[in-house]
Enzyme design. Structure first.
Site, short mmCIF file in Angstrom:
data_model
loop_
_atom_site.label_atom_id
_atom_site.label_comp_id
_atom_site.label_asym_id
_atom_site.label_seq_id
_atom_site.Cartn_x
_atom_site.Cartn_y
_atom_site.Cartn_z
N TYR A 151 0.61 -0.79 0.17
CA TYR A 151 -0.19 -0.02 -0.12
C TYR A 151 1.07 1.21 -0.28
O TYR A 151 0.48 1.79 -0.87
CB TYR A 151 -0.67 -0.17 0.98
CG TYR A 151 -2.44 1.12 1.03
CD1 TYR A 151 -3.20 0.93 0.21
CD2 TYR A 151 -1.28 2.58 2.34
CE1 TYR A 151 -3.47 2.08 0.38
CE2 TYR A 151 -2.42 3.08 2.03
CZ TYR A 151 -3.86 2.73 1.66
OH TYR A 151 -4.63 4.43 1.84
N GLN A 168 6.59 16.18 -17.28
CA GLN A 168 6.85 15.48 -18.63
C GLN A 168 5.26 16.09 -19.87
O GLN A 168 6.28 16.25 -20.66
CB GLN A 168 7.14 14.10 -18.63
CG GLN A 168 8.59 13.29 -19.70
CD GLN A 168 8.10 12.04 -19.94
OE1 GLN A 168 8.07 11.57 -18.63
NE2 GLN A 168 7.95 10.74 -20.24
P1 NAD Z 1 -12.63 1.47 0.12
O1 NAD Z 1 -12.45 0.17 0.09
O2 NAD Z 1 -14.16 2.33 0.86
O3 NAD Z 1 -12.61 2.05 -1.39
C1 NAD Z 1 -11.64 2.01 -2.53
C2 NAD Z 1 -12.98 1.86 -3.86
O4 NAD Z 1 -12.11 0.99 -4.51
C3 NAD Z 1 -13.74 0.50 -3.76
O5 NAD Z 1 -14.81 -0.04 -3.59
C4 NAD Z 1 -13.43 -0.38 -4.26
O6 NAD Z 1 -13.61 -1.87 -4.47
C5 NAD Z 1 -12.75 0.31 -5.33
N1 NAD Z 1 -11.42 -0.36 -6.15
C6 NAD Z 1 -10.56 -1.31 -5.12
N2 NAD Z 1 -9.47 -1.57 -5.79
C7 NAD Z 1 -10.08 -1.32 -7.49
C8 NAD Z 1 -10.16 -1.77 -8.42
N3 NAD Z 1 -8.62 -2.19 -9.27
N4 NAD Z 1 -10.41 -0.73 -9.68
C9 NAD Z 1 -11.64 -0.01 -9.32
N5 NAD Z 1 -12.06 -0.53 -7.97
C10 NAD Z 1 -11.02 -1.05 -7.08
O7 NAD Z 1 -11.56 2.67 1.02
P2 NAD Z 1 -11.65 4.55 1.14
O8 NAD Z 1 -11.89 4.71 2.33
O9 NAD Z 1 -13.25 4.85 0.61
O10 NAD Z 1 -10.92 5.00 -0.09
C11 NAD Z 1 -10.20 5.51 -1.06
C12 NAD Z 1 -8.87 6.10 -1.35
O11 NAD Z 1 -9.16 6.93 -0.60
C13 NAD Z 1 -8.26 4.78 -1.57
O12 NAD Z 1 -7.46 5.07 -2.66
C14 NAD Z 1 -7.14 5.34 0.17
O13 NAD Z 1 -6.59 4.52 -0.49
C15 NAD Z 1 -7.79 6.67 -0.15
N6 NAD Z 1 -7.44 6.80 1.77
C16 NAD Z 1 -8.75 6.58 2.54
C17 NAD Z 1 -8.71 6.80 3.52
C18 NAD Z 1 -9.31 7.29 4.64
O14 NAD Z 1 -8.33 6.68 5.74
N7 NAD Z 1 -10.30 6.32 4.67
C19 NAD Z 1 -7.21 7.78 4.15
C20 NAD Z 1 -6.22 7.55 3.40
C21 NAD Z 1 -5.88 7.32 2.07
#
Ligand code: NAD
Ligand code: UDP
Length: 319
Positions: A151, A168
């Site tokens: 991650y 770029q």
């Molecule tokens: P979440 O797991 O609820 O949402 C992630 C979504 O991405 C899900 O709906 C999942 O099905 C989809 N997904 C995963 N792999 C995929 C793929 N290959 N193709 C298409 N869809 C895909 O998590 P979240 O908390 O809503 O996080 C959303 C984003 O924010 C993420 O990128 C996460 O890294 C980032 N983030 C979240 C937090 C937090 O505290 N919630 C903190 C830091 C970063």
């Protein structure tokens, strides 16, 4: 450059059926955008966006961002990626592919469309930080071969790709470093601490504190985070970030456990479990940059956000 002939901006949200993505889709539709939500439903669900299906301004598409995507939009929010440690460690190779191949595919799309693109990066790029609170110019302290690396390093590589496409190909990019965010629709069983503790408390089950519970986190309520993302996307072209988005209030995990017990009126007791590998000891955002450039400061204090989240979970748990 917008190619829309109508008045509505067309916005792609990858990971739109997840926790943050579903709130973002909702907000963008309320703001008058046409939203294309792309998700492979790995951790997200149709239930999260069921209330939006049927709106002429919402479209849901099952697609994995590790494969190319050909659509026509004006802006892209790239959120697709599992965010909870148990989820992203379940299939670590796929997690890295989602961050890295997903970023390449979405950046390629943005390049063809000359669309503005925002990356949902994370405080995990700071790893187990030796600088506190974390400022954007801190390069981080990440174990590249540990269980969290799929991650952390995936997100770091995605940031690299965003900045290389910017340099770029003169792509108009925005990078948000999101700190722990919570609220309604966070997955109840994904082991993330706020939802986990609330569900345990509502069931009067033991509250599982890892280690001695002295590690700290800063918890941001979802509506504040979404406001930050929307402001970042609307910021002037010269401002790329990376910018921290999070609530600077810092609490130990043990403090969080006691707050959840008090707010739920639960009879749960705290139990201690081994600290997972590479678990960061402290985390708090310095948000001076977001305050200055975006005029953004989180407004919802922890107790209030917890109360709203508990109100969301209570009927689900007691069904
Ligand atoms: P979440 O797991 O609820 O949402 C992630 C979504 O991405 C899900 O709906 C999942 O099905 C989809 N997904 C995963 N792999 C995929 C793929 N290959 N193709 C298409 N869809 C895909 O998590 P979240 O908390 O809503 O996080 C959303 C984003 O924010 C993420 O990128 C996460 O890294 C980032 N983030 C979240 C937090 C937090 O505290 N919630 C903190 C830091 C970063
Ligand atoms: N944690 C805990 N008990 C749990 C779940 C998590 O004590 O049941 C701790 C975990 O060890 C970490 C913090 O809570 O120190 C936040 O964990 P989470 O998985 O929510 O997010 P992280 O910030 O570690 O990615």
């Amino acid at each position: 450059m917008a190619r829309t002939y109508g008045l509505r901006k067309r916005v792609l949200v990858t990971g739109g059926a997840g926790f943050l993505g579903s709130h973002l889709c909702e907000r963008l539709i309320a703001d008058g955008c046409d939203v294309l939500c792309v998700d492979n439903f790995y951790t997200g669900t149709k239930d999260n966006v069921a209330h939006l299906i049927g709106s002429p301004h919402f479209e849901l598409m099952r697609h994995d961002v590790t494969f190319p995507l050909y659509v026509e939009v004006d802006e892209i929010y790239n959120l697709a990626c599992p965010a909870a440690p148990v989820h992203y460690q379940h299939d670590p190779v796929q997690t890295t592919k989602t961050s890295v191949h997903g970023a390449i595919n979405m950046l390629g799309l943005a390049k063809r469309l000359r669309a503005r693109i925002l990356q949902a990066s994370t405080s995990e790029v700071y790893g187990d930080p030796s600088v506190h609170p974390q400022r954007e110019d801190y390069w981080g302290h990440v174990n590249p071969i540990g269980v969290r690396a799929c991650y952390d390093e995936g997100k770091r590589c995605a940031e690299t790709l965003f900045f290389d496409y910017h340099r770029q190909h003169r792509l108009d990019i925005k990078v948000a470093r999101i700190f722990n965010t919570y609220g309604p629709r966070v997955h109840p069983n994904d082991g993330r601490v706020v939802s986990g503790f609330i569900v345990q408390a509502l069931r009067d089950e033991p509250i599982t504190v890892f280690g001695e519970g002295r590690q700290t986190r800063s918890f941001c309520y979802v509506s504040d985070l979404i406001e930050g993302l929307v402001r970042l996307m609307a910021s002037p072209e010269g401002f790329t970030g990376p910018v921290n988005l999070g609530n600077p209030g810092e609490f130990t995990i043990l403090e969080l456990a006691h707050k959840v017990i008090a707010l739920t009126g639960s009879s749960s007791q705290v139990v201690y479990r081994p600290l997972p590998a590479d678990d960061p000891m402290q985390r708090r955002p310095d948000i001076a940059l977001a305050q200055r450039e975006l005029g953004w400061t989180p407004a919802v204090p922890l107790e209030e956000g917890l109360a709203r989240t508990i109100a969301y979970f209570r009927p689900l748990i007691q069904r």
